[in-house]
Write an enzyme that holds these catalytic residues in place. Sequence first.
Site, short mmCIF file in Angstrom:
data_model
loop_
_atom_site.label_atom_id
_atom_site.label_comp_id
_atom_site.label_asym_id
_atom_site.label_seq_id
_atom_site.Cartn_x
_atom_site.Cartn_y
_atom_site.Cartn_z
N ASN A 9 0.87 -1.18 0.00
CA ASN A 9 0.00 0.00 0.00
C ASN A 9 0.90 1.23 0.00
O ASN A 9 1.49 1.57 1.01
CB ASN A 9 -0.88 -0.04 1.26
CG ASN A 9 -1.71 1.22 1.42
OD1 ASN A 9 -1.81 2.04 0.50
ND2 ASN A 9 -2.32 1.40 2.59
N LYS A 11 0.11 4.25 -0.28
CA LYS A 11 -0.56 5.43 0.31
C LYS A 11 -0.32 6.67 -0.57
O LYS A 11 -0.22 6.53 -1.79
CB LYS A 11 -0.07 5.65 1.74
CG LYS A 11 -0.13 4.38 2.58
CD LYS A 11 -0.04 4.66 4.04
CE LYS A 11 0.08 3.35 4.80
NZ LYS A 11 -0.09 3.48 6.22
N HIS A 95 -9.59 0.62 4.91
CA HIS A 95 -8.31 0.88 5.58
C HIS A 95 -8.56 1.79 6.79
O HIS A 95 -9.40 2.70 6.72
CB HIS A 95 -7.32 1.53 4.60
CG HIS A 95 -5.93 1.58 5.15
ND1 HIS A 95 -5.52 2.53 6.04
CD2 HIS A 95 -4.87 0.76 4.95
CE1 HIS A 95 -4.26 2.31 6.36
NE2 HIS A 95 -3.83 1.25 5.72
N GLU A 97 -7.03 4.22 7.93
CA GLU A 97 -6.88 5.67 7.67
C GLU A 97 -8.15 6.23 7.03
O GLU A 97 -8.54 7.37 7.30
CB GLU A 97 -5.63 5.92 6.80
CG GLU A 97 -4.37 5.73 7.62
CD GLU A 97 -3.14 5.32 6.83
OE1 GLU A 97 -3.13 5.46 5.59
OE2 GLU A 97 -2.18 4.83 7.47
N GLU A 167 -5.40 -5.47 10.47
CA GLU A 167 -4.45 -4.38 10.69
C GLU A 167 -4.77 -3.68 12.00
O GLU A 167 -5.61 -2.77 12.03
CB GLU A 167 -4.52 -3.38 9.53
CG GLU A 167 -4.17 -3.96 8.19
CD GLU A 167 -3.58 -2.91 7.26
OE1 GLU A 167 -2.50 -3.14 6.74
OE2 GLU A 167 -4.20 -1.85 7.09
N GLY A 173 2.10 2.04 10.74
CA GLY A 173 3.01 3.18 10.60
C GLY A 173 3.68 3.59 11.90
O GLY A 173 4.27 4.67 11.99
N SER A 212 3.28 -2.35 10.37
CA SER A 212 4.73 -2.33 10.60
C SER A 212 5.42 -3.65 10.24
O SER A 212 6.34 -4.08 10.93
CB SER A 212 5.04 -1.91 12.04
OG SER A 212 4.57 -0.60 12.28
C1 PEP Z 1 -0.91 -0.07 5.93
O1 PEP Z 1 -0.98 1.10 5.63
O2 PEP Z 1 -1.77 -0.86 5.52
C2 PEP Z 1 0.21 -0.50 6.77
C3 PEP Z 1 0.18 -1.71 7.26
O3 PEP Z 1 1.21 0.40 6.98
P1 PEP Z 1 2.65 0.10 7.66
O4 PEP Z 1 3.19 -1.17 7.05
O5 PEP Z 1 3.49 1.29 7.29
O6 PEP Z 1 2.44 -0.03 9.12
#
Ligand code: PEP
Length: 252
Positions: A9, A11, A95, A97, A167, A173, A212
């Site tokens: 992703n 973003k 997601h 976000e 997630e 992040g 992460s």
């Molecule tokens: C994501 O945005 O789906 C995600 C898992 O981000 P990160 O790997 O940066 O934590």
Amino acid sequence: MRRPFVAGNWKMHGSRVENAELIEALLLGVPGQPTAEIAVCPAFVHLWEVGRQLKASNVLLGAQSVCAEPVGAFTGEISAAMLKDVGCRYVIVGHSERRALYKEDDALVARKFLAVHGQGLIPILCVGETLDERERGLTTQVVSRQLGAVLDLAGVAAFEAAVVAYEPVWAIGTGKNATPAQAQDVHAHIRSVVDSRDAKNAARLRILYGGSVKASNAHEIFAMPDVDGGLVGGASLKADEFLKICAAVHVH
Ligand code: PEP
């Protein structure tokens, strides 16, 4: 047996030049027949060009979001049909976000899932709890609610090809990943929720972990029996790191 899957992703990152460099490096490193299915999800404006660069490769294209409506006066929105038209195979819905920053609730996420499924594209449905919800012992309740909204609207048959990404919001992040055991617990719960409606679809459902994921932790997380790969944010922007993550999958 489920084929593992790793999706990047991107973003709101990347320029045309940066994307081309990233794709070039990725394609140089992807083996001819990778164990994992691999996809990248650039920003909307880059989908067409990245899709062209991926043509004839074994890396697939995904989008980061979608409009729940099929067509019409929805200024600034992108429909599932448009995503299909530019070559997407996957679409991330729900997601955290989008849920937190753009107030997408369970009902809207379910409608988006249905819109994606209706176009024959594969939704990557994100679910996960906040830190506060985890600390209050609400993790399975939250995940069940998020999943239930989609199952109720779209039906369990729509999960035949769908992907779920667990997630935990506190891990996205932040550099702070769930432990393999924490991930496995929630993944097993997700599979059991789907299993209560359709055992066959539950058994073949791919459930990704996101939050992460890095080359240094992917192997032990992906080794868990209900973890079928990852949804990767930050680490998907570095070709070498992403390739190592893709190579860390396990077939369950
Ligand atoms: C994501 O945005 O789906 C995600 C898992 O981000 P990160 O790997 O940066 O934590």
